[in-house]
Design a protein around this motif. Sequence first.
Motif, PDB file in Angstrom:
ATOM      1  N   VAL A 118      36.950 -33.046 -45.443  1.00 22.95           N
ATOM      2  CA  VAL A 118      37.913 -33.479 -44.439  1.00 22.95           C
ATOM      3  C   VAL A 118      37.386 -33.073 -43.072  1.00 22.95           C
ATOM      4  N   ALA A 119      36.979 -34.068 -42.291  1.00 24.34           N
ATOM      5  CA  ALA A 119      36.376 -33.787 -40.995  1.00 24.34           C
ATOM      6  C   ALA A 119      37.420 -33.381 -39.962  1.00 24.34           C
ATOM      7  N   ASP A 120      38.653 -33.867 -40.117  1.00 25.66           N
ATOM      8  CA  ASP A 120      39.697 -33.635 -39.131  1.00 25.66           C
ATOM      9  C   ASP A 120      40.877 -32.935 -39.809  1.00 25.66           C
ATOM     10  N   THR A 121      40.902 -31.617 -39.736  1.00 28.61           N
ATOM     11  CA  THR A 121      41.975 -30.878 -40.392  1.00 28.61           C
ATOM     12  C   THR A 121      43.322 -31.109 -39.713  1.00 28.61           C
ATOM     13  N   ALA A 122      43.313 -31.426 -38.422  1.00 26.24           N
ATOM     14  CA  ALA A 122      44.576 -31.722 -37.731  1.00 26.24           C
ATOM     15  C   ALA A 122      45.203 -32.988 -38.315  1.00 26.24           C
ATOM     16  N   HIS A 123      44.357 -33.970 -38.629  1.00 20.32           N
ATOM     17  CA  HIS A 123      44.844 -35.201 -39.246  1.00 20.32           C
ATOM     18  C   HIS A 123      45.430 -34.904 -40.623  1.00 20.32           C
ATOM     19  N   LEU A 124      44.764 -34.055 -41.384  1.00 25.25           N
ATOM     20  CA  LEU A 124      45.259 -33.694 -42.710  1.00 25.25           C
ATOM     21  C   LEU A 124      46.595 -32.967 -42.597  1.00 25.25           C
ATOM     22  N   THR A 125      46.729 -32.100 -41.613  1.00 23.05           N
ATOM     23  CA  THR A 125      47.995 -31.409 -41.385  1.00 23.05           C
ATOM     24  C   THR A 125      49.105 -32.400 -41.076  1.00 23.05           C
ATOM     25  N   GLU A 148      54.017 -35.307 -42.750  1.00 20.43           N
ATOM     26  CA  GLU A 148      54.717 -36.570 -42.975  1.00 20.43           C
ATOM     27  C   GLU A 148      55.171 -36.686 -44.432  1.00 20.43           C
ATOM     28  N   TYR A 149      54.320 -36.277 -45.360  1.00 17.69           N
ATOM     29  CA  TYR A 149      54.671 -36.368 -46.775  1.00 17.69           C
ATOM     30  C   TYR A 149      55.868 -35.482 -47.101  1.00 17.69           C
ATOM     31  N   ARG A 150      55.897 -34.315 -46.505  1.00 14.05           N
ATOM     32  CA  ARG A 150      57.012 -33.402 -46.777  1.00 14.05           C
ATOM     33  C   ARG A 150      58.332 -33.953 -46.236  1.00 14.05           C
ATOM     34  N   LYS A 151      58.273 -34.748 -45.176  1.00 18.04           N
ATOM     35  CA  LYS A 151      59.494 -35.357 -44.637  1.00 18.04           C
ATOM     36  C   LYS A 151      60.173 -36.229 -45.681  1.00 18.04           C
ATOM     37  N   HIS A 152      59.376 -36.793 -46.581  1.00 15.51           N
ATOM     38  CA  HIS A 152      59.899 -37.702 -47.594  1.00 15.51           C
ATOM     39  C   HIS A 152      60.152 -37.005 -48.928  1.00 15.51           C
ATOM     40  N   GLY A 153      60.017 -35.684 -48.952  1.00 14.88           N
ATOM     41  CA  GLY A 153      60.322 -34.928 -50.154  1.00 14.88           C
ATOM     42  C   GLY A 153      59.188 -34.807 -51.143  1.00 14.88           C
ATOM     43  N   GLY A 180      39.482 -21.592 -45.833  1.00 12.71           N
ATOM     44  CA  GLY A 180      39.708 -22.013 -44.457  1.00 12.71           C
ATOM     45  C   GLY A 180      40.821 -23.032 -44.333  1.00 12.71           C
ATOM     46  N   LEU A 181      41.012 -23.872 -45.348  1.00  9.29           N
ATOM     47  CA  LEU A 181      42.084 -24.853 -45.306  1.00  9.29           C
ATOM     48  C   LEU A 181      43.455 -24.185 -45.259  1.00  9.29           C
ATOM     49  N   LEU A 182      43.594 -23.054 -45.924  1.00  9.17           N
ATOM     50  CA  LEU A 182      44.887 -22.388 -45.961  1.00  9.17           C
ATOM     51  C   LEU A 182      45.250 -21.769 -44.619  1.00  9.17           C
ATOM     52  N   VAL A 183      44.256 -21.562 -43.776  1.00  6.56           N
ATOM     53  CA  VAL A 183      44.534 -21.070 -42.424  1.00  6.56           C
ATOM     54  C   VAL A 183      45.168 -22.171 -41.584  1.00  6.56           C
ATOM     55  N   GLU A 184      44.705 -23.413 -41.804  1.00  9.63           N
ATOM     56  CA  GLU A 184      45.193 -24.545 -41.016  1.00  9.63           C
ATOM     57  C   GLU A 184      46.560 -25.027 -41.495  1.00  9.63           C
ATOM     58  N   PHE A 185      46.797 -25.047 -42.776  1.00  5.02           N
ATOM     59  CA  PHE A 185      48.080 -25.475 -43.311  1.00  5.02           C
ATOM     60  C   PHE A 185      48.259 -24.893 -44.704  1.00  5.02           C
TER      61      PHE A 185
END
Length: 255
Positions: free
Chosen positions: A128-135, A140-145, A161-166
């Motif tokens: 994943v080149a853009d972790t902000a995009h993944l966040t 958005e997914y969580r908004k829908h349950g 490192g991913l767990l630091v971002e989200f």
Amino acid sequence: MACNGCTTSSKLDFEFSMAFQPIYDAVDDRVWGYEALVRGLAGEGAVEVLSRISPEQKYRFDQDCRIKAIELASRLFPADEELKLSINFMPNAVYEPAACLRATLLAARRCSFPTSSIMFEFTENEEVADTAHLTNIITEYRKHGFTTAIDDFGAGHAGLGLLVEFQPDLIKIDMLLVRGIDSSPARQAVVAGIVGIAEDLGITVLAEGIETEAEFVFLKERGIRLFQGYWFAKPAFEELPRVRIGSAPTISAVA
């Protein structure tokens, strides 16, 4: 709002379907859910199917996988069971999170399949080149349950490192860390660290790739609740397989 993928992605020139593999809850001693795994119509594995996808088809394939998984699960899952449907997705195939969810939401509505029963997991093996995009996708997914998960944790790109971002709802410890863990001090130390971090962050841990009772028992005694692997059941094409519940004899998937 449309996204680039909606208007430029090429249609698939082949057909595919799904196999289902159970996720076992060791605390409640029941099947917690099923992961939908892509398969060719003749039973070809995921690697062979994925090798047929061109870069121009990635978005379409990602969308079609979601729809196929929901359609099959809506027919196969018992109506009186609370089961999760785990769907793999490609973060790099999601252009605009809200727009790219339209087909998923429409399929769930059409099949009367609750969005709260859907878990989306992405693999660390896709960089994943853009972790902000993944966040943004996870938000958005969580908004829908939807439940969110990292697959193959500890074996791919970025790792901790991913767990630091989200923080996803769940992480699936990769089978390379699980294999023979009952007799491997190095694996035991690494997995203990992952479990401790996940607990501090409020993340559920699933151990995947369980192939022996010794692996299962060791990890269960260390506090892991969810499990997946051949020890419980192999994936079944377009059906729910019979499942080994704990160390009991093989019984039906929802008994």
